[in-house]
Scaffold this active site. Structure first.
Site, short mmCIF file in Angstrom:
data_model
loop_
_atom_site.label_atom_id
_atom_site.label_comp_id
_atom_site.label_asym_id
_atom_site.label_seq_id
_atom_site.Cartn_x
_atom_site.Cartn_y
_atom_site.Cartn_z
N ASP A 131 0.86 -1.12 0.09
CA ASP A 131 0.09 0.12 0.07
C ASP A 131 0.95 0.97 -0.05
OD1 ASP A 131 -2.03 1.71 0.11
OD2 ASP A 131 -3.23 0.94 1.76
C1 BGC Z 1 -5.23 3.19 0.46
C2 BGC Z 1 -5.52 1.90 -0.83
C3 BGC Z 1 -5.35 2.55 -2.07
C4 BGC Z 1 -4.17 3.38 -2.34
C5 BGC Z 1 -3.98 3.64 -3.78
C6 BGC Z 1 -3.77 3.87 -0.01
O1 BGC Z 1 -3.86 4.80 0.69
O2 BGC Z 1 -5.01 2.52 1.54
O3 BGC Z 1 -6.70 1.63 -0.52
O4 BGC Z 1 -5.62 1.57 -2.88
O5 BGC Z 1 -3.95 4.25 -1.35
O6 BGC Z 1 -4.39 5.02 -3.85
#
Ligand code: BGC
Length: 752
Positions: free
Chosen positions: A312
């Site tokens: 993430d």
């Molecule tokens: C979130 C994810 C997301 C990613 C990309 C992160 O901060 O936790 O769910 O897919 O950002 O945008």
């Protein structure tokens, strides 16, 4: 037995393949495997490490915040793709381009990226990822569905499948390759600001609807022009923070992990999801990105996952900067890669690339591990047809924001709305009634869509399509009676209570729309589930007028409404019904459709009284009780339904056998409507404590007044299993209880 048996229905059921994990390992295509090894053999270490690197599009765009047609700084784009060999780009929250843009611009942008990748030595395509969690989030005018919590309230697999189909089509029409969806976390902590991104608190329901979404999104051929790979997130345990705040610790034991949090991911893997995003927080002291046991032992070795994992946002470096389990960024990279993270969402620089390259050159990360990660990434790129695609393979016309998609979206919104209370059949409202509409969520689209809508937080109302209706606008469109609005232009605007009260006195009924503003992730952290005080004040002042009040709520979490719900004549829970939410809510209020949504969560009565429906016996052992304001599965209709004649095909079975359940459902009301029948199971005595009941099957059927349908369900052997004292999944002999409506029947599982 009931008479007039007009229909016999066989319900196709979805099962979580508890025992079948090894058998169900994702199947590989030998032709693709050959191509992957041939390509890998030609790659330099730099090219391999580049494949494992994902950057944010902001790294390669002109950072002036201007909405230019060609947003790229070509030198930077070439540096990223040609010199750093990056494997993936994503679109993300904090960059100037992170707001909805036209589909043409999207197609051009992704086309430019493709063209640069085609100039590299090995012509390996970039995989562009986006959070299309309820439709193509950042493409203007895309079909934006109800959020997952609402899709869960529909209890309708078919709608989830169609959402998957339409979303994939619109993502692909936008030129984008990969969707960071569905969220397969189980939502068991109502304070958590991402609860609404989940399918609710139940394991079976989430597994069933999430898999349907994946099947619609991918079909059996990921390379089809209108299909795209999904990404299960956030593996695993992310959704259960002890303190309710996003990205904070939880402590989940191995049994709870395997009973509650793992099965939905397993179902997603078995449905064919080729990518998985890692939990941004920690479980029992181990950050998700450093958890070898979860990422390698369980995910790869046990569940047979053959795709790739992606970190993430910035989470590898956080092993050092936040979690302090690594003494340096370098150690953080090594730790994450060795734990089983295949691709790093870095996202703003090439530090991961530089560090991993150095680690590999010095033999601190074996090249075999890098080869494994790159093999997985290339496999998904081949499976997705990216090597053949030189331009968006699907036309905008007839594939993007179609009328058909809008109709399905509206149906999803309608079926997701939960009629929680309807005193003396107060609803539906007459279309001639004069109505005061007030409250902070009555006249905004953003409050019905939530985060990941046009922008990350979804809160820029000015970007919302002008042709979609807020609740107020939809009410106005439907009625011939006088409609007056008292409210602000923004969620934050204080509502003039005096004016609302004066207007209430001259109208037949008040529609009071309360709830939350849009948010996601840490920006949505709160300290209490109580509604903001001004909303409660407004409600009390309106009740004091003696005029009937219909309480409507929008928002991603069950904010406490116990006191005001008691005083309202009717309560309708909207959660986040998406772009058609205003119309759908008005459809419900005026009876143009018969509500059929059911709660996929237990709606708490008090902020600290959070007991879930599948609680353990001691949670409802006197004086404790399961006493939510509205239980899991609750949802009224303008009709009434009853179930009768619950029977099993056998009362004695052997370990490993399934059991057939039949029950009649009848519409005893005056209106055609849809009813969801829920089948629960309890293992009466077991070696480890068991939930008092657990959902094992469900079916949604439409019935005319007086119509009866016979439903048939199968409870498989898997569904009777538990994680035993030895942490192994097993079925214990003895008594089980099946429950549907007010009836229950027991059966015995005997030794073979
Ligand atoms: C979130 C994810 C997301 C990613 C990309 C992160 O901060 O936790 O769910 O897919 O950002 O945008």
């Amino acid at each position: 037995m009931l008479l007039n048996l007009k229909h016999k229905i066989y319900v196709t059921l979805f099962f979580i393949a508890f025992f079948a994990s090894n058998l169900n390992a994702q199947v590989l295509d030998p032709e693709i495997e050959e191509k992957v090894s041939a390509l890998l053999a030609q790659m330099t270490l730099e090219e391999k490490v580049g494949q494992m690197t994902q950057i944010d599009v902001g790294v390669v765009t002109v950072m002036n915040g201007q909405d230019v047609d060609q947003p790229f700084d070509m030198a930077r784009l070439e540096d990223a793709i040609i010199s750093h060999h990056v494997g993936s780009i994503l679109n993300a929250p904090s960059t100037p381009n992170n707001k909805a843009q036209s589909i043409e611009k999207w197609r051009n942008m992704t086309q430019t990226i493709r063209a640069v990748a085609a100039r590299t030595r090995l012509k390996i395509p970039i995989i562009y990822g986006i959070d299309a969690i309820h439709g193509a989030t950042y493409t203007q005018n895309s079909t934006l569905f109800p959020q997952a919590i609402n899709m869960a309230a529909t209890f309708n697999r078919d709608l989830s499948f169609k959402e998957g189909e339409i979303t994939a089509r619109e993502v692909k029409a936008s030129g984008i390759d990969w969707n960071f969806s569905p969220v397969m976390d189980i939502g068991r902590q109502p304070l958590w600001p991402r609860l609404w991104e989940t399918y609710g608190e139940d394991v079976y329901l989430a597994s069933s609807l999430g898999s349907a979404f994946i099947e619609g999104h991918q079909s059996n051929d990921l390379s089809a022009a209108d299909k795209a790979p999904t990404c299960l997130k956030h593996y695993v345990g992310y959704s259960f923070p002890i303190n309710g705040k996003d990205r904070t610790p939880t402590s989940i034991g191995e049994r709870m992990l395997r009973e509650i949090f793992l099965p939905s991911f397993e179902a997603g893997i078995n449905a064919g999801a080729p990518t998985i995003m890692v939990n941004s927080a920690e479980v029992d002291g181990i950050p998700g990105h450093a958890n070898y046991h979860y990422l390698t032992t369980i995910l790869r070795n046990e569940l047979g996952f053959m795709g790739f994992t992606v970190s993430d946002w910035e989470d590898i470096i956080r092993l050092y900067s936040r979690d302090k389990v690594a003494a340096s960024p370098r150690e953080a990279v090594k730790m994450a890669v060795m734990a089983g993270v295949d691709m790093s969402m870095v996202p703003f620089n090439f530090s991961f690339y530089d560090l991993l390259l150095d680690l590999a050159q010095r033999g601190e990360v074996p090249v075999s591990r890098i080869d494994e990660a790159v093999t997985r990434i290339l496999r998904v790129k081949y499976q997705s047809g990216l090597f053949e695609r030189t331009e968006p393979t699907i036309a905008v016309n007839a594939h993007f924001a179609t009328k058909e998609a809008e109709i399905i979206n509206r149906q999803a919104a309608q079926e997701s709305i939960v009629l929680a209370k309807n005193d003396k059949h107060f609803l539906p409202l007459s279309k001639k009634a004069s109505i005061l509409v007030t409250g902070p969520t009555a006249n905004l689209l953003s409050v019905m869509n939530g985060g990941w809508t046009l922008t990350w937080q979804g809160d820029d109302e000015s970007l919302y399509p002008k042709n979609k209706l807020t609740l107020l606008e939809a009410i106005k469109q439907k009625t011939s009676g006088k409609v007056t609005y008292v409210g602000g232009k923004n969620y934050q605007d204080e509502i003039n209570i005096e004016q609302a009260v004066t207007e209430a006195r001259t109208h037949d009924v008040v529609v009071l729309a309360l709830g939350e503003k849009p948010y996601t992730e840490t920006s949505g952290n709160i300290d209490t589930l109580n509604l903001p005080f001004p909303q409660l004040q407004l409600a009390q002042a309106l009740f004091a007028t003696g005029k009937p009040v219909v309480l409507v709520t929008f928002g991603g979490r069950p904010r406490i409404i116990t006191d005001i719900a008691q005083q309202a004549n009717a309560v309708v829970l909207g959660f986040l019904p998406g772009m058609e939410g205003g119309v759908a809510m008005a459809d419900v209020l005026f009876g143009d459709i018969n509500p059929s949504g059911k709660l996929p969560i237990s709606y708490p009565r008090n902020t600290n009284d959070i007991v879930l429906y599948d609680h353990k016996p001691m949670e409802s052992y006197a004086p404790n009780q399961y006493n939510p304001l509205y239980p899991f599965g609750h949802g009224l209709s303008y009709s009434e339904f009853e179930t009768h004649g619950l029977t099993l095909d056998k009362t004695q079975i052997q370990v490993g056998e399934g059991i057939e359940v039949s029950v009649d459902v009848k519409n005893i009301g005056k209106m055609t409507g849809k009813e969801t029948v829920l089948v629960y199971l309890n293992d009466v005595v077991a070696s480890v404590t068991r939930p008092t009941k657990q959902l094992k099957a469900y079916a949604k059927v439409e019935l005319k007044p007086n119509e009866i349908k016979k439903l048939h369900f199968t409870i498989s052997a898997d569904a009777m299993s538990l994680i035993g004292v030895d942490m192994k999944r097993q079925i214990e002999i003895g008594e089980f209880k099946v429950m549907v409506g007010n009836e229950s029947v027991n059966f015995n599982v005997n030794e073979k």
